[in-house]
Design an enzyme around this catalytic site. Sequence first.
Site, PDB file in Angstrom:
ATOM      1  N   VAL A  85       0.818  -1.223   0.085  1.00  0.00           N
ATOM      2  CA  VAL A  85      -0.037   0.009   0.059  1.00  0.00           C
ATOM      3  C   VAL A  85       1.040   1.313  -0.074  1.00  0.00           C
ATOM      4  O   VAL A  85       2.086   1.161   0.644  1.00  0.00           O
ATOM      5  CB  VAL A  85      -0.997   0.011   1.387  1.00  0.00           C
ATOM      6  N   SER A  86       0.478   2.377  -0.674  1.00  0.00           N
ATOM      7  CA  SER A  86       1.221   3.342  -0.929  1.00  0.00           C
ATOM      8  C   SER A  86       1.384   4.340   0.309  1.00  0.00           C
ATOM      9  O   SER A  86       2.470   4.865   0.510  1.00  0.00           O
ATOM     10  CB  SER A  86       0.823   4.186  -2.209  1.00  0.00           C
TER      11      SER A  86
END
Length: 202
Positions: free
Chosen positions: A10-11
Amino acid sequence: MGKLIGYVRVSTRAQDFDRQVRDLLAAGVRRDDLYTDHGVSGARASRPAFNRALEALHEGDTLVITTLDRLGRSTVNMLGLAEELRARGINLRVLNLGGGNVDTGTPMGSMVFTVMAALAQMELEIKRERINDSVSKRRAAGKDLGGRRQQFSDSQISNARRLIDAGEAATHVARDLGMSRATLYRRIGELDARQWVTSQTP
C-alpha cells in the site's frame, strides 16, 4: 510443487491492506509466506519487503500479487521483473488482471501479462497528460496551482547563509532546516536575486 509467495503493498500509511491479504490467502498463499510493504510507493526502487520476497523465491515457486500495479508503475520495470523471474524459473500470478487470474507460467498468461502491462503504462501516460494539460491551463489563467507552500522565511534563509559563510557545513544547515542541500542553495540564490532587484529599484 513450488511454493506460493505473496506480496502486498500500500502506498500510504493510511491505506488498509487487509483486502489484499484476504485475496492472497484465499489463493492458497500461507500467511508465513506473505511479505508486506506499508506506506511505500510503487515508484520507489527500494521496497524492503518486496526485496525479501524476491530473495525467498526459488525455481518452481510463484510470486502472487492481487493487481499488476503492486509491482510498480513502469511497463519497462514490470516486464523486466517478469522476465527476471522467468529466467530464474519462477512464475508470476496476478489475481485480478483484466478481470481474471493470470499466471505467466502458461503461454496465454504470459501474453496477457505483456498486453496488460502495456495498457497499464498507456493509462498512466494518459493521466499524466491530463494533469499536465490541467496545470498548463490553470497557469495560463493565472490560477493557484496548489501544492505545498514554501515554509521558510527569508530571515531563516539569511541566517542559514550566515552559518554557511561562518564555516558551517551546508549539508548540516540544510538538514537542520529539513531540506536538501540543493534546495537550500536554490533558496539562497532566489533570495539573493530578490535582494539585488530591490537594491536596483530607485
